[in-house]
Design a protein around this motif. Structure first.
Motif, PDB file in Angstrom:
ATOM      1  N   TYR A 223     -12.270  58.756   4.729  1.00  0.00           N
ATOM      2  CA  TYR A 223     -12.868  58.384   5.816  1.00  0.00           C
ATOM      3  C   TYR A 223     -14.517  57.917   5.352  1.00  0.00           C
TER       4      TYR A 223
ATOM      5  N   ARG B 296     -16.364  54.623   4.915  1.00  0.00           N
ATOM      6  CA  ARG B 296     -17.373  54.155   5.820  1.00  0.00           C
ATOM      7  C   ARG B 296     -18.596  53.728   5.080  1.00  0.00           C
TER       8      ARG B 296
ATOM      9  N   GLN C 193     -16.343  48.899   9.606  1.00  0.00           N
ATOM     10  CA  GLN C 193     -15.333  48.269  10.359  1.00  0.00           C
ATOM     11  C   GLN C 193     -13.767  48.755   9.878  1.00  0.00           C
TER      12      GLN C 193
ATOM     13  N   ARG D 239     -13.032  52.302  10.881  1.00  0.00           N
ATOM     14  CA  ARG D 239     -12.760  52.552  12.445  1.00  0.00           C
ATOM     15  C   ARG D 239     -11.260  51.953  12.375  1.00  0.00           C
TER      16      ARG D 239
ATOM     17  N   ARG E  78      -8.200  54.282  13.950  1.00  0.00           N
ATOM     18  CA  ARG E  78      -7.096  53.604  14.981  1.00  0.00           C
ATOM     19  C   ARG E  78      -5.599  53.692  14.562  1.00  0.00           C
TER      20      ARG E  78
ATOM     21  N   THR F 188     -16.256  60.943  16.686  1.00  0.00           N
ATOM     22  CA  THR F 188     -16.400  60.087  15.814  1.00  0.00           C
ATOM     23  C   THR F 188     -14.994  59.055  16.156  1.00  0.00           C
TER      24      THR F 188
ATOM     25  N   ARG G 109     -15.151  57.310  19.412  1.00  0.00           N
ATOM     26  CA  ARG G 109     -16.048  56.161  19.278  1.00  0.00           C
ATOM     27  C   ARG G 109     -15.504  55.133  18.608  1.00  0.00           C
ATOM     28  N   ALA G 110     -14.416  55.398  17.609  1.00  0.00           N
ATOM     29  CA  ALA G 110     -13.616  54.408  17.075  1.00  0.00           C
ATOM     30  C   ALA G 110     -12.422  53.759  17.755  1.00  0.00           C
TER      31      ALA G 110
ATOM     32  N   LEU H 267     -15.636  47.864  16.773  1.00  0.00           N
ATOM     33  CA  LEU H 267     -15.562  48.107  15.358  1.00  0.00           C
ATOM     34  C   LEU H 267     -16.791  48.121  14.746  1.00  0.00           C
TER      35      LEU H 267
END
Length: 366
Positions: A6, A10, A15, A18, A22, A45, A48-49, A54
């Motif tokens: 991740y 990132r 985008q 995230r 999901r 985190t 937030r995602a 996004l």
């Protein structure tokens, strides 16, 4: 097979990272803790995602109570463009002229934010120093020049008009010691060789009075207020001034770079003296008094970063040299040459007994 994490994803695309959160979140029955453990991130985190947008949120602060007003920021930008100063000199300039105290870092941010370009000058590679600064002794090498004070290109319009309206002195006579950057200054309303000879004689007598015993070498240009490029006149002046141990060395035509030290001082006169103090003077006496304070500031308190100075003031450099010259030499009085001529006449009479004939001084009409 290498699986990108991740955190690595990132860095490439927030985008896409995230979107990955999901997908893992949906495939694990929307379990926040399990999703965070699989991806090696915090539960915050994950939330937030999942529940946020996004895209990254703006990092701009919601409020900036210490931010300068737009009017003041625009004023700083205008002053920077008008004077050509960067953050350090501009901070000092605003404090001295307007009493506005703003840190250098704040001004630096404002100039960067408003894309104020920095004026740069190219220099030739392999340039040599004009002097051997390590072995140069105080009060042996000088540079002499005059400055036209009423210069529309250098001064703001209001300062120029003020000096003209109140009939303040038009010309500055300046001689600077190369070793210590000590300056000796006088002013006048006109340029003439009579004043040129008088000023050189005044400074030479002052130096000899304060125990300067070495030869005094003065580098100057070929202006009409000095020898005007005349070999005959230069020879006469050197013969007369040899009585005081003075040697005049004019520079070749179109070689202003040989006068770099004194030429740089002209800009300092505009920025730190004329632009700030000229408008506060309404008589020649007030102007001369402030000029005396400016000379004292230059000699005692203003640090210099040129070659051989290392951020010291002229007085500090003089003390470090352990010279036997009297320190009172720094108390040279700033004078108006017309006043001296009215009281004692030209200094040519000092040498009349040694040299015969009649000498004719010339006036330079600018």
């Amino acid at each position: 097979m290498n699986i990108i994490s991740y955190h690595e994803l990132r860095k490439i695309s927030p985008q896409k990272a995230r979107e990955l959160v999901r997908k893992v979140f949906e495939s694990n029955n929307k379990n926040v803790s399990k999703t965070a453990k699989i991806l090696g991130v915090s539960r915050h985190t994950v939330r937030r995602a999942v529940y946020g947008p996004l895209e990254d949120k703006s990092k701009k602060p919601k409020s900036s109570p210490k931010k300068l007003s737009s009017e003041l920021e625009n004023f700083i930008v205008e002053e920077s463009k008008k004077t050509g100063f960067r953050y350090r000199r501009l901070s000092f300039y605003l404090l001295r002229k307007y009493g506005i105290k703003i840190s250098e870092n704040t001004i630096k941010s404002i100039l960067r934010r408003n894309s104020v370009a920095r004026k740069t000058k190219r220099t030739k590679k392999g340039e040599r120093s004009l002097y051997d600064y390590e072995t140069l002794i105080p009060f042996s090498e000088f540079q002499l020049d005059t400055k036209h004070l009423l210069d529309k290109e250098s001064l703001p319009k209001e300062v120029y008009e003020h000096m003209k309206r109140y009939n303040l002195p038009c010309y500055e006579w300046n001689i600077i010691d190369v070793a210590t950057r000590t300056r000796f200054t006088a002013y006048s309303y006109e340029l003439s060789s009579a004043f040129g000879f008088m000023f050189i004689s005044l400074v030479a007598l002052w130096l000899r009075t304060h125990n300067v015993r070495n030869i005094i070498k003065i580098r100057l240009d070929n202006g009409a207020e000095f020898c005007g490029g005349s070999e005959r006149k230069l020879k006469q002046w050197n013969e007369m001034l040899s009585f005081l141990g003075v040697e005049l060395n004019p520079i070749p035509p179109k070689a202003k770079h040989l006068m770099g030290i004194i030429e740089n001082s002209h800009r300092a006169d505009d920025e730190y003296f004329l632009m700030i103090h000229a408008e506060r003077c309404k008589t020649k006496d007030e102007f001369i008094q402030r000029a005396q304070k400016w000379q004292d500031t230059w000699n005692f308190f203003r640090p210099h970063n040129g070659k051989g100075m290392n951020g010291r003031t002229p007085f500090e450099k003089f003390i470090a040299s352990k010279s036997l010259v009297s320190s009172h030499i720094f108390q040279f009085p700033t004078l108006l040459l017309e006043d001296i001529m009215k009281k004692v006449g030209t200094f040519y009479s000092l040498f009349c007994n040694k040299f015969g004939g009649k000498y004719v001084f010339t006036t330079y009409l600018f």
